[in-house]
Design a protein around this motif. Structure first.
Motif, PDB file in Angstrom:
ATOM      1  N   ILE A   3      -0.876  13.656   8.863  1.00 19.89           N
ATOM      2  CA  ILE A   3      -2.274  14.050   8.989  1.00 19.89           C
ATOM      3  C   ILE A   3      -3.030  13.833   7.677  1.00 19.89           C
ATOM      4  CG2 ILE A   3      -3.838  15.931   9.591  1.00 19.89           C
ATOM      5  CD1 ILE A   3      -2.172  14.870  11.889  1.00 19.89           C
ATOM      6  N   ALA A   4      -2.348  14.027   6.542  1.00 24.61           N
ATOM      7  CA  ALA A   4      -3.014  13.895   5.243  1.00 24.61           C
ATOM      8  C   ALA A   4      -3.585  12.492   5.051  1.00 24.61           C
ATOM      9  CB  ALA A   4      -2.046  14.232   4.113  1.00 24.61           C
ATOM     10  N   THR A   5      -2.833  11.478   5.483  1.00 22.30           N
ATOM     11  CA  THR A   5      -3.315  10.100   5.355  1.00 22.30           C
ATOM     12  C   THR A   5      -4.562   9.880   6.207  1.00 22.30           C
ATOM     13  OG1 THR A   5      -1.069   9.287   4.936  1.00 22.30           O
ATOM     14  CG2 THR A   5      -2.697   7.677   5.654  1.00 22.30           C
ATOM     15  N   ILE A   6      -4.535  10.384   7.435  1.00 24.71           N
ATOM     16  CA  ILE A   6      -5.698  10.254   8.317  1.00 24.71           C
ATOM     17  C   ILE A   6      -6.909  10.954   7.707  1.00 24.71           C
ATOM     18  CG2 ILE A   6      -6.640  10.782  10.588  1.00 24.71           C
ATOM     19  CD1 ILE A   6      -4.507   8.642  10.642  1.00 24.71           C
ATOM     20  N   ILE A   7      -6.705  12.179   7.222  1.00 24.12           N
ATOM     21  CA  ILE A   7      -7.804  12.934   6.614  1.00 24.12           C
ATOM     22  C   ILE A   7      -8.346  12.188   5.397  1.00 24.12           C
ATOM     23  CG2 ILE A   7      -8.396  15.064   5.376  1.00 24.12           C
ATOM     24  CD1 ILE A   7      -6.425  16.529   7.169  1.00 24.12           C
ATOM     25  N   VAL A  10     -10.445   9.213   6.556  1.00 23.05           N
ATOM     26  CA  VAL A  10     -11.696   9.680   7.163  1.00 23.05           C
ATOM     27  C   VAL A  10     -12.661  10.171   6.097  1.00 23.05           C
ATOM     28  CG1 VAL A  10     -12.722  11.448   8.648  1.00 23.05           C
ATOM     29  CG2 VAL A  10     -10.673  10.226   9.401  1.00 23.05           C
ATOM     30  N   LEU A  11     -12.132  10.955   5.136  1.00 16.82           N
ATOM     31  CA  LEU A  11     -12.986  11.458   4.056  1.00 16.82           C
ATOM     32  C   LEU A  11     -13.507  10.310   3.186  1.00 16.82           C
ATOM     33  CD1 LEU A  11     -11.119  14.686   2.851  1.00 16.82           C
ATOM     34  CD2 LEU A  11     -13.309  14.557   4.040  1.00 16.82           C
ATOM     35  N   GLY A  12     -12.622   9.374   2.851  1.00 24.54           N
ATOM     36  CA  GLY A  12     -13.002   8.273   1.975  1.00 24.54           C
ATOM     37  C   GLY A  12     -14.079   7.393   2.585  1.00 24.54           C
ATOM     38  N   LYS A  65       4.958   3.733   7.392  1.00 27.01           N
ATOM     39  CA  LYS A  65       5.485   5.001   6.890  1.00 27.01           C
ATOM     40  C   LYS A  65       4.372   5.921   6.404  1.00 27.01           C
ATOM     41  CE  LYS A  65      10.075   3.452   5.379  1.00 27.01           C
ATOM     42  NZ  LYS A  65      11.001   3.348   4.220  1.00 27.01           N
ATOM     43  N   ALA A  66       3.223   5.334   6.058  1.00 21.20           N
ATOM     44  CA  ALA A  66       2.104   6.160   5.623  1.00 21.20           C
ATOM     45  C   ALA A  66       1.622   7.056   6.762  1.00 21.20           C
ATOM     46  CB  ALA A  66       0.954   5.288   5.121  1.00 21.20           C
ATOM     47  N   LEU A  67       1.708   6.534   7.985  1.00 25.91           N
ATOM     48  CA  LEU A  67       1.278   7.303   9.150  1.00 25.91           C
ATOM     49  C   LEU A  67       2.438   7.947   9.890  1.00 25.91           C
ATOM     50  CD1 LEU A  67      -1.410   4.899  10.663  1.00 25.91           C
ATOM     51  CD2 LEU A  67      -1.805   7.046   9.467  1.00 25.91           C
ATOM     52  N   CYS A 200      -5.347   0.268  -0.449  1.00 29.17           N
ATOM     53  CA  CYS A 200      -4.118  -0.270  -1.048  1.00 29.17           C
ATOM     54  C   CYS A 200      -3.441   0.688  -2.029  1.00 29.17           C
ATOM     55  CB  CYS A 200      -4.421  -1.601  -1.731  1.00 29.17           C
ATOM     56  SG  CYS A 200      -4.829  -2.928  -0.581  1.00 29.17           S
ATOM     57  N   LEU A 201      -4.180   1.175  -3.017  1.00 31.01           N
ATOM     58  CA  LEU A 201      -3.558   2.056  -4.017  1.00 31.01           C
ATOM     59  C   LEU A 201      -3.053   3.367  -3.409  1.00 31.01           C
ATOM     60  CD1 LEU A 201      -5.887   1.463  -7.105  1.00 31.01           C
ATOM     61  CD2 LEU A 201      -3.609   0.510  -6.659  1.00 31.01           C
ATOM     62  N   PRO A 202      -3.834   4.049  -2.550  1.00 30.52           N
ATOM     63  CA  PRO A 202      -3.294   5.244  -1.906  1.00 30.52           C
ATOM     64  C   PRO A 202      -2.068   4.952  -1.044  1.00 30.52           C
ATOM     65  CG  PRO A 202      -5.673   5.242  -1.737  1.00 30.52           C
ATOM     66  CD  PRO A 202      -5.268   3.880  -2.260  1.00 30.52           C
ATOM     67  N   LEU A 203      -2.065   3.778  -0.393  1.00 29.03           N
ATOM     68  CA  LEU A 203      -0.914   3.414   0.430  1.00 29.03           C
ATOM     69  C   LEU A 203       0.324   3.228  -0.438  1.00 29.03           C
ATOM     70  CD1 LEU A 203      -0.214   2.883   3.360  1.00 29.03           C
ATOM     71  CD2 LEU A 203      -0.767   0.477   3.025  1.00 29.03           C
TER      72      LEU A 203
END
Length: 251
Positions: A3-7, A10-12, A65-67, A200-203
């Motif tokens: 969920i953190a990745t989705i949030i 969405v926020l970004g 894996k991010a999701l 890219c960098l967050p991933l």
């Protein structure tokens, strides 16, 4: 699903698009296919040129894996190791031979087999740590790929902006279109920065965090198996392994 990745996404993206809308910027001004082609094509073209094909394919596969991260169950691992310790203390290390056949995790299975073979504890640690090291080197390539792409994206965005400005300079005779042309040119810069700093960098960072969790789990297995090899009390082993769960929680 993470969920953190989705949030985060969405926020970004929401903050950028929402801020643009509040400033009165029309969304059509941001949606520029040419800029997207330049930035995305140039960014991943540079990234592809920096890594061998197997690493690129692995990075594409690991991106999910991010999701959808692999499920880590430290509590279950501790329970299993305590069970092995109790059985070895009661019936001897050779009694774990049957247990090794039922273990699904290849790393744990190999470790138990080495324990059953009666390998020296120091040699056991060295053997398993070498395997962990090679696993880390193999797995961190995916994070490095996305970090490299994140490094290239802003520069490619600037290249796209310069190309757009060149086009503007070629049409200076029509002053009414100068402002619009310059605005379009700088969209490429935005695309480059967004691609780098929101995707890219967050991933890459997320994949690194996943790898840290996996390595911590393997370290816990090593410590547990060595404690079993040394014949330590199962209760003491549990207390030792609990420290890994607390450290994992901090991460």
């Amino acid at each position: 699903m993470d969920i953190a990745t989705i949030i985060g996404w969405v926020l970004g993206f929401g903050a950028i698009l929402g801020g643009a809308a509040l400033e009165g910027l029309h969304m059509k001004a941001i949606l520029q296919p040419t800029a997207a082609i330049i930035v995305l094509g140039g960014t991943f073209g540079a990234a592809f040129g920096s890594f061998p094909l197997p690493s690129i394919l692995k990075a594409a596969k690991d991106a999910k894996k991010a999701l959808f991260p692999s499920q880590q169950n430290p509590e279950g691992t501790i329970k299993d190791l305590i069970g092995y310790a109790a059985k070895a203390r009661r019936n001897g290390l050779i009694s774990l031979e049957q247990e090794a056949q039922n273990v699904k995790d290849p790393f744990t299975k190999k470790g138990i087999s080495l324990v059953v073979d009666g390998i020296d504890p120091q040699k056991l640690r060295e053997t398993l740590e070498i395997e962990v090291h090679h696993y880390e080197e193999h797995e961190k390539v995916s994070a490095e790929f996305f970090e490299a792409a994140g490094g290239y994206a802003p520069t490619i965005g600037i290249i796209g902006a310069v190309l757009g400005l060149i086009h503007v300079m070629q049409n200076l005779s029509d002053a009414s279109k100068l402002g619009e042309g310059i605005a379009v040119a700088f969209v490429a810069t935005i695309y480059g920065l967004v691609t780098a700093n929101i995707v890219c960098l967050p991933l890459g960072t997320k994949l690194k965090q996943r790898l840290k969790t996996e390595l911590l789990q393997k370290e816990m297995v090593i410590e547990g198996l060595i404690a079993i090899q040394n014949g330590e009390n199962p209760h003491f082993i549990e207390q030792k392994l609990r420290a890994f769960v607390q450290e994992s929680g901090k991460k």
